[in-house]
Design a protein around this motif. Structure first.
Motif, PDB file in Angstrom:
ATOM      1  N   MET A  90     108.321 119.839  28.520  1.00 31.49           N
ATOM      2  CA  MET A  90     108.104 120.997  27.657  1.00 31.49           C
ATOM      3  C   MET A  90     107.216 121.986  28.375  1.00 31.49           C
ATOM      4  SD  MET A  90     109.096 121.867  24.630  1.00 31.49           S
ATOM      5  CE  MET A  90     109.296 120.358  23.709  1.00 31.49           C
ATOM      6  N   CYS A  91     107.533 123.255  28.235  1.00 27.36           N
ATOM      7  CA  CYS A  91     106.810 124.258  29.006  1.00 27.36           C
ATOM      8  C   CYS A  91     106.844 125.594  28.277  1.00 27.36           C
ATOM      9  CB  CYS A  91     107.452 124.430  30.386  1.00 27.36           C
ATOM     10  SG  CYS A  91     107.604 122.902  31.337  1.00 27.36           S
ATOM     11  N   GLY A  92     106.203 126.571  28.912  1.00 34.92           N
ATOM     12  CA  GLY A  92     106.337 127.963  28.520  1.00 34.92           C
ATOM     13  C   GLY A  92     106.938 128.711  29.683  1.00 34.92           C
ATOM     14  N   ILE A  93     107.963 129.509  29.422  1.00 36.03           N
ATOM     15  CA  ILE A  93     108.602 130.265  30.495  1.00 36.03           C
ATOM     16  C   ILE A  93     108.563 131.756  30.169  1.00 36.03           C
ATOM     17  CG2 ILE A  93     110.106 128.347  31.103  1.00 36.03           C
ATOM     18  CD1 ILE A  93     112.447 129.869  29.793  1.00 36.03           C
ATOM     19  N   ALA A  94     108.563 132.575  31.216  1.00 37.74           N
ATOM     20  CA  ALA A  94     108.594 134.030  31.068  1.00 37.74           C
ATOM     21  C   ALA A  94     109.181 134.611  32.341  1.00 37.74           C
ATOM     22  CB  ALA A  94     107.192 134.582  30.814  1.00 37.74           C
ATOM     23  N   GLY A  95     109.529 135.891  32.293  1.00 41.43           N
ATOM     24  CA  GLY A  95     110.062 136.543  33.486  1.00 41.43           C
ATOM     25  C   GLY A  95     110.574 137.932  33.187  1.00 41.43           C
ATOM     26  N   PHE A  96     111.138 138.563  34.206  1.00 43.92           N
ATOM     27  CA  PHE A  96     111.643 139.931  34.063  1.00 43.92           C
ATOM     28  C   PHE A  96     112.734 140.191  35.082  1.00 43.92           C
ATOM     29  CE2 PHE A  96     108.362 140.192  37.291  1.00 43.92           C
ATOM     30  CZ  PHE A  96     108.927 141.020  38.259  1.00 43.92           C
ATOM     31  N   LEU A  97     113.490 141.231  34.833  1.00 43.95           N
ATOM     32  CA  LEU A  97     114.443 141.790  35.798  1.00 43.95           C
ATOM     33  C   LEU A  97     114.502 143.288  35.573  1.00 43.95           C
ATOM     34  CD1 LEU A  97     117.763 140.505  37.127  1.00 43.95           C
ATOM     35  CD2 LEU A  97     117.752 142.771  36.079  1.00 43.95           C
ATOM     36  N   GLN A  98     114.377 144.057  36.645  1.00 40.69           N
ATOM     37  CA  GLN A  98     114.391 145.519  36.558  1.00 40.69           C
ATOM     38  C   GLN A  98     115.743 146.069  37.013  1.00 40.69           C
ATOM     39  OE1 GLN A  98     111.105 145.213  34.798  1.00 40.69           O
ATOM     40  NE2 GLN A  98     111.811 147.306  35.192  1.00 40.69           N
ATOM     41  N   GLY A 154     111.256 138.359  38.495  1.00 40.60           N
ATOM     42  CA  GLY A 154     110.128 137.442  38.483  1.00 40.60           C
ATOM     43  C   GLY A 154     110.302 136.348  37.452  1.00 40.60           C
ATOM     44  N   LEU A 155     109.806 135.167  37.781  1.00 43.43           N
ATOM     45  CA  LEU A 155     109.803 134.020  36.867  1.00 43.43           C
ATOM     46  C   LEU A 155     108.400 133.443  36.824  1.00 43.43           C
ATOM     47  CD1 LEU A 155     113.009 132.153  38.188  1.00 43.43           C
ATOM     48  CD2 LEU A 155     112.894 133.858  36.369  1.00 43.43           C
ATOM     49  N   ALA A 156     107.945 133.075  35.630  1.00 41.73           N
ATOM     50  CA  ALA A 156     106.631 132.448  35.460  1.00 41.73           C
ATOM     51  C   ALA A 156     106.787 131.182  34.639  1.00 41.73           C
ATOM     52  CB  ALA A 156     105.665 133.405  34.772  1.00 41.73           C
ATOM     53  N   GLN A 157     106.035 130.167  35.001  1.00 37.94           N
ATOM     54  CA  GLN A 157     106.163 128.856  34.378  1.00 37.94           C
ATOM     55  C   GLN A 157     104.791 128.266  34.063  1.00 37.94           C
ATOM     56  OE1 GLN A 157     107.275 124.980  33.254  1.00 37.94           O
ATOM     57  NE2 GLN A 157     108.751 126.618  33.662  1.00 37.94           N
ATOM     58  N   GLN A 158     104.627 127.756  32.850  1.00 38.14           N
ATOM     59  CA  GLN A 158     103.461 126.951  32.474  1.00 38.14           C
ATOM     60  C   GLN A 158     103.994 125.581  32.077  1.00 38.14           C
ATOM     61  OE1 GLN A 158     100.461 129.597  33.385  1.00 38.14           O
ATOM     62  NE2 GLN A 158     100.145 127.557  32.522  1.00 38.14           N
ATOM     63  N   ARG A 159     103.588 124.548  32.808  1.00 39.47           N
ATOM     64  CA  ARG A 159     104.229 123.240  32.678  1.00 39.47           C
ATOM     65  C   ARG A 159     103.406 122.246  31.870  1.00 39.47           C
ATOM     66  NH1 ARG A 159     105.295 118.637  37.267  1.00 39.47           N
ATOM     67  NH2 ARG A 159     106.824 117.426  36.084  1.00 39.47           N
ATOM     68  N   LEU A 160     104.087 121.607  30.922  1.00 35.96           N
ATOM     69  CA  LEU A 160     103.570 120.424  30.243  1.00 35.96           C
ATOM     70  C   LEU A 160     104.319 119.243  30.854  1.00 35.96           C
ATOM     71  CD1 LEU A 160     101.759 119.301  27.930  1.00 35.96           C
ATOM     72  CD2 LEU A 160     103.771 119.447  26.458  1.00 35.96           C
ATOM     73  N   SER A 161     103.659 118.462  31.687  1.00 34.99           N
ATOM     74  CA  SER A 161     104.332 117.419  32.473  1.00 34.99           C
ATOM     75  C   SER A 161     104.692 116.230  31.584  1.00 34.99           C
ATOM     76  CB  SER A 161     103.428 116.966  33.609  1.00 34.99           C
ATOM     77  OG  SER A 161     103.082 118.061  34.447  1.00 34.99           O
ATOM     78  N   ILE A 162     106.001 115.939  31.502  1.00 36.73           N
ATOM     79  CA  ILE A 162     106.505 114.835  30.696  1.00 36.73           C
ATOM     80  C   ILE A 162     107.310 113.861  31.561  1.00 36.73           C
ATOM     81  CG2 ILE A 162     107.943 114.190  28.721  1.00 36.73           C
ATOM     82  CD1 ILE A 162     105.458 115.754  27.911  1.00 36.73           C
ATOM     83  N   LEU A 163     108.181 114.394  32.418  1.00 33.52           N
ATOM     84  CA  LEU A 163     108.972 113.603  33.350  1.00 33.52           C
ATOM     85  C   LEU A 163     108.586 113.969  34.776  1.00 33.52           C
ATOM     86  CD1 LEU A 163     112.514 113.873  31.693  1.00 33.52           C
ATOM     87  CD2 LEU A 163     111.029 111.866  31.707  1.00 33.52           C
ATOM     88  N   ASN A 219     113.902 128.110  35.850  1.00 34.48           N
ATOM     89  CA  ASN A 219     112.684 128.137  35.031  1.00 34.48           C
ATOM     90  C   ASN A 219     113.073 127.525  33.694  1.00 34.48           C
ATOM     91  OD1 ASN A 219     110.004 128.822  34.797  1.00 34.48           O
ATOM     92  ND2 ASN A 219     110.366 130.914  34.137  1.00 34.48           N
ATOM     93  N   PHE A 220     112.472 126.397  33.316  1.00 33.04           N
ATOM     94  CA  PHE A 220     113.051 125.551  32.276  1.00 33.04           C
ATOM     95  C   PHE A 220     111.998 125.079  31.281  1.00 33.04           C
ATOM     96  CE2 PHE A 220     114.213 120.895  31.505  1.00 33.04           C
ATOM     97  CZ  PHE A 220     115.030 121.154  30.423  1.00 33.04           C
ATOM     98  N   ASN A 221     112.320 125.186  29.992  1.00 33.77           N
ATOM     99  CA  ASN A 221     111.496 124.650  28.911  1.00 33.77           C
ATOM    100  C   ASN A 221     112.356 123.694  28.096  1.00 33.77           C
ATOM    101  OD1 ASN A 221     109.796 124.219  26.668  1.00 33.77           O
ATOM    102  ND2 ASN A 221     110.534 126.060  25.652  1.00 33.77           N
ATOM    103  N   GLY A 222     111.949 122.434  28.007  1.00 27.69           N
ATOM    104  CA  GLY A 222     112.694 121.496  27.186  1.00 27.69           C
ATOM    105  C   GLY A 222     112.970 120.186  27.889  1.00 27.69           C
ATOM    106  N   GLU A 223     114.026 119.525  27.434  1.00 25.68           N
ATOM    107  CA  GLU A 223     114.433 118.252  28.006  1.00 25.68           C
ATOM    108  C   GLU A 223     115.961 118.176  28.027  1.00 25.68           C
ATOM    109  OE1 GLU A 223     112.293 116.157  29.197  1.00 25.68           O
ATOM    110  OE2 GLU A 223     110.416 116.806  28.242  1.00 25.68           O
ATOM    111  N   ILE A 224     116.517 117.671  29.148  1.00 28.57           N
ATOM    112  CA  ILE A 224     117.933 117.328  29.220  1.00 28.57           C
ATOM    113  C   ILE A 224     117.994 115.807  29.164  1.00 28.57           C
ATOM    114  CG2 ILE A 224     120.084 117.512  30.527  1.00 28.57           C
ATOM    115  CD1 ILE A 224     118.946 120.195  29.540  1.00 28.57           C
TER     116      ILE A 224
END
Length: 546
Positions: A1-9, A58-67, A87-92
């Protein structure tokens, strides 16, 4: 689980590294264990420098380490060629099966994370890889070869994903607070969204409270590139799925259906027990969370941890039910009784959690039980989704009963509604307390004065589709029009109305559950669980929504 953010111009603007860092760090509560950044000017040859001072992507990631708790799970994550970035939030949950398939095709992996599986699944199958994923996710993929950015959200909207798009400025984030750090974001309130909030008690997808800002629809993905334009496509639609399965279970006996259901539920719980950190169950004592706890205990070789909260007010307290289930299952149970003052102390924090108007009062106990659980575990399973799948809401039974009101002439119903309107709310509450002991359990309600006001609104409804919003909202249409004059009426393009009309031949209860699945579940229940759990860095998993 994480927080993701980013942009494209898609214009001549660029965004700085520090602005991207602020976007990511606004989500640190979602992922306090690690942070990562990727920023390039994709219009030029960046010569392998993926941390430029200014960029168009740009991609930004804040990670909650689970796996895979090691640095190998760091995000944003790329393939070995450094061309595809995820850049991924969640679980597969089925990532091991997909990984084995990719290994048979010749791919090599450096980590044990599901993020790396997404990277190479995209390399092998393109964006069609989404159809293979069993999980909860919001993700972005930057394809450096094609100069293309994808955003995708899981099938039922378990994980949130917002985006802002205006005049070539595009930004996204797990929460709106990340967008507010984007230098080209304009925070203008959308009055249409405000109207919808007053009707539904939440801002419904695809809208957000700000103009030019949206929630990505569950089961959809976005595609955009530097040249301009934005394309949204659906890869999974619950309405179409409902149509395809209608009648499919009629060949099964009840015993066969129950056996299949138990097998599916057990498989789903087993998948959601995959973790490299401690996990438990949020236990209310109701059927849904108790079922999840029972299956999890069956699959565990030690007592599982369960968590519940209680209140001194008997009408709100369900802790004794949770205690009974925990004793029966033999779990390691944790319980916290909350005083009114402790509950009230949460209220000032709610705007920080939700970023936009949200009126479900159960946001308070959900946060408190998540906070209790986070003291012991990093992952918690819950029973959310059961009401929408198994006809659990009291309003379903009321709707079935009220459906027959259409045979009563509307002027007569309106006259009765007007007569009932003269009764003081306190008198209604007193009368209900007298008859409550003899009222069937499934018809008992809380906030009886509010429910009584809704009943009066129901009496004056012209058709079923007009009636149902009254049961889930607070304000009726005349009140809404007085609060926000100039609105022509409900937006028929919202998922609520689309779902209601998409299956005209469906049985009433199935239709109501489908409507809730694509509206109330997504924008109220799952929003509440995500924000409450992420506020304390707890990953919440919902096995009933496999």
């Amino acid at each position: 689980m994480c927080g993701i953010a980013g942009f494209l111009q898609q214009n001549n603007n660029t965004v700085g590294l520090e602005a991207l860092r602020r976007m990511g760090r606004s989500l640190k509560h979602r992922g306090p264990d690690d942070e990562g950044l990727f920023i390039v000017d994709a219009r030029r040859d960046h010569q392998g420098d993926f941390m430029q001072s200014q960029g168009t992507v740009g991609l930004a990631q804040q990670r909650l380490s689970i796996l895979d708790l090691s640095p190998k799970g760091h995000q944003p994550m790329s393939d070995q060629a450094r061309e595809t970035w995820v850049n991924f939030n969640g679980e597969i949950y089925n990532f091991w099966e997909i990984r084995r398939e990719l290994e048979d095709l010749g791919y090599c992996f450096q980590s044990r994370s599901d993020t790396e599986v997404i990277v190479y699944a995209y390399r092998q199958w393109g964006i069609a890889c989404l159809e293979r994923f069993n999980g909860m996710f919001a993700l972005s993929i930057w394809d450096g070869r094609r100069k293309k950015l994808y955003l995708a959200r899981d099938r039922l909207g378990i994980k949130p994903l917002y985006y802002y798009y205006q005049e070539g400025n595009f930004a996204f984030g797990s929460e709106l607070k990340a967008l507010r750090e984007y230098p080209y974001f304009e925070a203008e309130i959308d009055l249409e969204s405000l109207y919808d909030y007053l009707q539904f008690q939440y801002v419904p997808t695809p809208r957000a409270i700000y103009r030019n800002t949206y929630k990505l629809t569950p089961g959809h993905y976005l595609a955009l590139d530097l040249a301009g334009g934005l394309e949204e496509r659906c890869y999974w639609d619950p309405i179409e799925r409902f149509r395809s399965l209608s009648g499919a279970g009629q060949q099964l006996s009840e015993a066969e259906a129950l056996a299949q259901l138990e097998e599916l539920l057990q498989s789903s719980v087993r998948y959601r027990m995959i973790s490299d950190v401690p996990l438990g169950v949020l236990l209310s004592g109701g059927i849904d969370s108790s079922t999840v706890a029972a299956l999890m205990q069956r699959l565990s070789d030690r007592p599982i941890q369960t968590f519940s909260i209680g209140f001194s007010e008997a009408s709100y307290n369900e802790a004794h039910h949770a205690q009974a289930i925990a004793r029966h299952l033999g779990t390691e149970h944790h319980e916290l009784y909350v005083s009114p003052r402790e509950a009230q102390s949460v209220i000032p924090q709610l705007p920080l959690f939700y970023d936009e108007p949200f009126a479900d009062s159960s946001a308070i106990p959900t946060y408190l039980v998540a906070k209790l659980a986070r003291g012991q575990v990093k992952v918690a399973l819950s029973g959310d989704g059961g009401d929408e799948l198994f006809c659990g809401y009291t309003r379903y039974d009321w709707m079935r009963r009220f459906a027959g009101l259409g045979r009563v002439p509307r002027p007569l119903r309106q006259g009765l509604a007007g007569a009932l309107g003269v009764l003081p709310p306190k008198l209604v509450e007193q009368a209900y307390r007298l008859v409550r002991p003899i009222t069937p359990e499934k018809l008992r309600v809380s906030n009886v004065a509010e429910k009584f006001a809704k009943f009066r609104g129901v009496l004056g409804s012209r058709e079923l589709i007009e009636l149902y919003p009254i049961t889930v909202g607070i304000w009726n249409r005349p009140e809404l029009e007085a609060l926000l004059p100039g609105r022509d009426g409900p937006d028929e393009q919202l998922a609520f109305y689309r779902a209601f009309r998409a299956v005209p031949q469906a049985e009433l209860m199935s239709k109501l559950m489908l409507v809730d699945l694509v509206t109330y579940l997504v924008d109220d229940i799952l929003t509440k669980v995500d924000r409450a759990s992420m506020a304390v860095s707890l990953e919440a998993r919902v096995p009933l929504l496999d």
